[in-house]
Structure formats: structure tokens, C-alpha cells
Design a protein around this motif. Structure first.
Motif, mmCIF file in Angstrom:
data_model
loop_
_atom_site.group_PDB
_atom_site.id
_atom_site.type_symbol
_atom_site.label_atom_id
_atom_site.label_comp_id
_atom_site.label_asym_id
_atom_site.label_seq_id
_atom_site.Cartn_x
_atom_site.Cartn_y
_atom_site.Cartn_z
ATOM 1 N N GLU A 1 40.127 51.012 38.307
ATOM 2 C CA GLU A 1 41.483 51.524 38.059
ATOM 3 C C GLU A 1 41.432 52.864 37.330
ATOM 4 O OE1 GLU A 1 44.599 48.823 36.564
ATOM 5 O OE2 GLU A 1 44.852 50.254 34.932
ATOM 6 N N SER A 2 40.576 52.945 36.308
ATOM 7 C CA SER A 2 40.469 54.186 35.545
ATOM 8 C C SER A 2 40.076 55.352 36.438
ATOM 9 C CB SER A 2 39.412 54.068 34.447
ATOM 10 O OG SER A 2 39.831 53.147 33.503
ATOM 11 N N SER B 1 39.245 46.957 36.081
ATOM 12 C CA SER B 1 39.892 48.002 35.268
ATOM 13 C C SER B 1 39.091 49.314 35.264
ATOM 14 C CB SER B 1 40.095 47.513 33.838
ATOM 15 O OG SER B 1 38.853 47.196 33.258
ATOM 16 N N ARG C 1 44.426 41.738 41.694
ATOM 17 C CA ARG C 1 43.676 42.971 41.948
ATOM 18 C C ARG C 1 42.487 42.768 42.856
ATOM 19 N NH1 ARG C 1 47.269 46.686 40.510
ATOM 20 N NH2 ARG C 1 47.650 46.810 38.270
ATOM 21 N N SER D 1 39.021 44.737 28.466
ATOM 22 C CA SER D 1 38.615 45.481 29.666
ATOM 23 C C SER D 1 38.530 44.561 30.878
ATOM 24 C CB SER D 1 37.273 46.156 29.430
ATOM 25 O OG SER D 1 36.344 45.193 28.997
ATOM 26 N N GLY D 2 38.479 43.264 30.638
ATOM 27 C CA GLY D 2 38.407 42.332 31.753
ATOM 28 C C GLY D 2 37.986 40.983 31.229
ATOM 29 N N PRO E 1 44.949 42.909 32.405
ATOM 30 C CA PRO E 1 44.252 44.126 31.996
ATOM 31 C C PRO E 1 44.928 45.371 32.581
ATOM 32 C CG PRO E 1 42.726 42.517 32.951
ATOM 33 C CD PRO E 1 44.111 42.039 33.241
ATOM 34 N N TRP E 2 44.962 46.423 31.804
ATOM 35 C CA TRP E 2 45.447 47.722 32.309
ATOM 36 C C TRP E 2 44.693 48.801 31.556
ATOM 37 C CZ3 TRP E 2 50.054 50.171 29.550
ATOM 38 C CH2 TRP E 2 50.356 49.515 28.354
ATOM 39 N N SER E 3 44.454 49.902 32.246
ATOM 40 C CA SER E 3 43.591 50.927 31.661
ATOM 41 C C SER E 3 44.405 51.931 30.855
ATOM 42 C CB SER E 3 42.839 51.651 32.778
ATOM 43 O OG SER E 3 43.783 52.260 33.636
#
Ligand code: DLL
Length: 433
Positions: free
Chosen positions: A344-345, A341, A426, A324-325, A213-215
Motif C-alpha cells: 500500500e505504501s 500495508s 486486501r 503494520s500487519g 491496517p492503513w499506511s
């Protein structure tokens, strides 16, 4: 460029006709060849011949990761081993790995879908692809590799790791497309900087990032650092590997799922009920062309939503929202659901911190605690302690305001959080130790 115009832009009705035909053929085959599916169908009191429309798919029971584990290693294969030409496995965090197999035709299908994906992400025959996904049991490296060859681009099979050498190759070979996990990409950017190499002077135009996942804010960070357009690619070993879905570089708004090969559904993870377009839930996939390792209504645990609206790129395939996850990555901190995530955002909105973070979850006096470790730049860390404390408080307040969860934020020295060469870790959940 659209690699396969006929299939990628096919009108809905024709596409659904193909899906139904392929679904029925797949169901007949797994019923006849995989004892697991035969038993499952019998228990549910259905036979493949009762699936007469796409909506009927909901009569079929789900397949779960546990089912794959129970049939470790080859119990779910639908062809004899002499037809299997490739085996991959994904390790996961607990238990035995999930083992998947491919026939020669499956490798052909996967290559085609990866050629389509690379094209959607901006690649052409004329490009040089620097492929920093790991080669091995992980599907990332070889998936991109075969797709690039099918497309006719030049591939550099550099794999993950040996980061300094990667930077030298980038300088000397002039690759134009980067494929890697988003977290490893940030590490590559960091090492390039240490070596005095600027991405401005490299030739990259596009990056195709996924496997974790990445935002959206992480995308911006990567695009700014690398001076490229970054697109999101999705896939999982069980369904095929990378190339199940990808964003087009034109819209960068949701990932087109290759619906001529996979039927996607969104379900409520609690009740298992199918959800309509637009609603968020767990992604479920049925493969409809795979030979060696078909999966029927496979519960991915990935959270997304489907969007059937037409796209500016011309592809007709439904789009899934960026993942999103995973349902099993969701942290429940004193009753509040939090995905890494989302944290993270929030972090990415704060100029002073670097995109390297880790979440530590613990339990003290029967209460869950969440600590967020995040790096700050060198100049800031040598700053006054008071300033650092104020920044920690500010981030903590932002997290509380946006996610409704209390977190202890701790700013840490540059380069203290372990860098990943593949998928980043993470979360450290001490409650599980
Ligand atoms: O990660 C396949 C892949 C390789 C995809 C390279 C994209 C690029 P697995 O190792 O089996 O396969 O892990 C699959 O990774 O269920 C998701 O939870 C997560 N994942 C994959 N792509 C994305 C993405 C490969 N774009 C698991 N965004 C999946 C968020 C992703 N999560």
C-alpha cells in the motif's frame, strides 16, 4: 483536550503501582473463577501470589485465539451470566467467532476509554460525530457510540452502508468528526464526489480511523481528500473493542495505550520472549480492570513496537507504533516476507493510481506468485495501452526495489475493486482455496 487528566498524565511510578495492584487482583479473580486459567497456571506451576512485580508477568503463560475458540462461546467468562449485560463477537476469517462479554462496569470502563480516545482524536462536547463504524456484533459502532455519549458530544449512529444516504446526512447535519474504517472512508469520499458533494463544503475537522491496517501514505491521501486531520485508533474485541490505544491529534506519532487498564508487551512471535522498548514484534495484552472477560497475556498477532518517550500532548502512557500487519497476514512470497500495508505504501506514492487495490496470491509450478491489482483514474484508463503498460512496469520495479519481491502489477478500470463498508479485504490467497 485530555479527558481524564489524572490518569492519562500519571507519572510512571504511580502508574506502575496501579498496574501491579490491578494485575494481582485480576489474576486472583481469574484463578478462582475461570477453569481455563486455573488449569493453565497449574500446568505452568505458578499461583497468582507468585506475581509480585510487573516483570513477573513473564512467568504467566500466553492466551491465544485458539484458547478462546476452545472455550466457545462463554467458557472464558469470569462472572455468572446474570452479571453480563452485553455480548459482542468478531468473525475472523476462519472458524468460529470469538465471543466476548461485558458487565455494566465493563461498559462503563469502555465508555470512559472511548471518551478519552475521542478527545485525544480532537472531539469535544460541542462536536457532532458521524459514526460510520458498523453497529452490531462488531465492537466499532457501539464502542464509539457509548464513548461519544460519555464525552457529551452528539452522535449520529449511521453505521456502515447505505452510502448515498450518509452523504446527504453529512451535508444536512453538518457533522464535524468522522469515525469509520479507512477503507470505507475512501468509499464515502468517492460517493460524495459522484454526488457532486465536496468535502471542502462539509464541516469535518477530524477523522478517527481504525479497525484495519492503513499506511502513513493512506493517512495523507485521506487528509487531503477530506480536508481533515486523521488519527489512528486501535483495539480488538478480545481486549475490549476500539479504544485500547489511540494517537493524539497533536503528535499523530504512535498510539497511546491506556496503561491504567491494559498491560502491553511486545514479544518475539517465534520464541515468545519479551522484547525491549523500540523493538518490533507481536503485541500482547493483559486486561487489568475487566470483569466479565479478562484476558491474560493475550497474543494479538498484531505487529508493532512500544515507545516510552514523553509526548508533546502531555499523556504519559506508552505509545505503540501503528500496526503494520498481523503475523497471520504476512505473505511469504518466494521466501520474502511482505505485508499488504507495505505494498500500500508503495502504491500511494504513485500519483496516477487510486487508493483501491487488492493482492492476489497464487501458486504456479510450486512457485508463489503475487499479483497487485490497482485502479487508475478514468482519464488514464482510456489512455494508450502502451502508457498503461509502462506504468505497470514502473510500479512493479518500485515494489521490487523497495520490498525485494517480484509482483505482477495489473492496472484495472476505476471502481472494479469491491468497496468495503467495514474492513477491506486486501488479499485473495488462492493457495488456500
Ligand atoms: O476492529 C475494534 C476496532 C473498532 C478498532 C473500530 C478500531 C476502530 P476486531 O474486529 O476484533 O476489533 O478486530 C481487531 O483489527 O487485532 C487488528 O488486527 C485490527 N486493527 C484494529 N485496529 C487497527 C488499527 C476492532 N488501527 C483487529 N490498525 C486487531 C491496524 C487494526 N489494525
Amino acid at each position: 483536550m485530555i479527558f481524564n487528566i489524572e490518569y492519562e498524565t500519571m507519572p510512571r511510578e504511580a502508574l506502575e503501582a496501579i498496574q501491579l495492584r490491578r494485575l494481582q487482583a485480576t489474576l486472583n479473580r481469574v484463578y478462582a473463577t475461570v477453569p481455563f486459567y486455573q488449569k493453565k497456571f497449574e500446568e505452568a506451576g505458578i499461583t497468582p501470589s507468585e506475581i509480585r512485580s510487573l516483570a513477573d508477568i513473564q512467568k504467566i503463560p500466553f492466551t491465544t485465539k485458539q484458547d478462546l475458540r476452545d472455550n466457545y462461546p462463554f467458557g472464558m467468562f469470569a462472572v455468572p451470566m446474570d452479571n453480563v449485560v452485553r455480548i459482542h463477537a468478531s468473525s475472523g476469517t476462519t472458524g468460529k467467532p470469538t465471543v466476548v462479554g461485558y458487565t455494566a462496569r465493563d461498559i462503563g470502563t469502555w465508555s470512559e476509554l472511548m471518551a478519552r480516545s475521542l478527545s485525544a482524536g480532537g472531539a469535544t462536547r460541542g462536536d457532532i460525530i458521524h459514526n460510520a463504524y458498523g453497529y452490531g456484533l462488531f465492537t466499532g459502532g457501539l464502542g464509539v457510540h457509548y464513548g461519544a455519549e460519555k464525552l457529551g458530544a452528539s452522535i449520529i449512529p449511521v453505521s456502515g452502508g447505505n452510502t448515498k444516504r450518509q452523504i446527504i446526512i453529512m451535508k444536512d447535519f453538518g457533522p464535524t468528526i468522522l469515525t469509520a474504517t479507512p477503507s470505507y472512508t475512501l468509499h464515502l469520499a468517492e460517493v460524495a464526489e459522484e454526488m457532486g458533494v465536496s468535502f471542502k463544503d462539509l464541516k469535518f475537522k477530524y477523522g478517527i480511523f481504525g479497525a484495519e491496517p492503513w499506511s502513513e501514505s493512506m493517512r495523507q491521501e485521506i487528509e487531503n481528500k477530506l480536508k481533515i486531520i486523521a488519527v489512528d485508533i486501535y483495539g480488538l474485541s478480545e481486549v475490549m473493542g476500539p479504544g485500547v490505544a489511540i494517537e493524539c491529534h497533536e503528535a499523530k506519532a504512535g498510539l497511546h495505550i491506556y496503561e491504567d487498564h491494559f498491560i502491553a508487551e511486545i514479544i518475539d512471535p517465534k520464541t515468545g520472549k519479551a522484547l525491549p522498548y523500540g523493538e518490533t514484534g507481536e503485541l500482547v495484552f493483559t486486561s487489568i480492570t475487566k470483569e466479565a472477560f479478562p484476558v491474560i497475556r493475550y497474543r494479538t498477532r498484531d505487529i508493532s513496537a512500544l515507545n516510552p518517550e514523553p509526548c508533546i500532548c502531555g499523556r504519559s502512557h506508552v505509545r505503540m507504533k501503528r500496526v503494520s500487519g498481523r503475523t497471520d497476514d504476512m505473505l511469504i512470497i518466494r521466501g520474502v516476507n511482505v505485508f499488504p500495508s507495505q505494498i500500500e505504501s508503495v502504491l500511494m506514492q504513485i500519483d496516477e493510481v487510486e487508493p483501491h487495490y487488492q493482492l492476489v496470491v497464487d501458486r504456479k509450478d510450486n512457485l508463489d506468485t503475487l499479483s497487485v491489482l490497482v485502479e487508475v483514474g478514468e482519464h488514464l484508463f482510456s489512455d494508450e495501452v502502451r502508457n498503461l503498460q509502462n506504468l505497470e512496469k514502473k510500479i512493479s520495479k518500485d515494489i521490487k526495489e523497495i520490498l525485494g519481491v517480484s509482483a505482477a502489477v495489473k492496472l484495472v478500470e476505476p471502481k472494479t475493486i469491491v468497496r468495503s463498508e467495514g474492513k477491506a479485504i486486501r488479499v485473495i490467497d488462492n493457495r488456500k482455496l
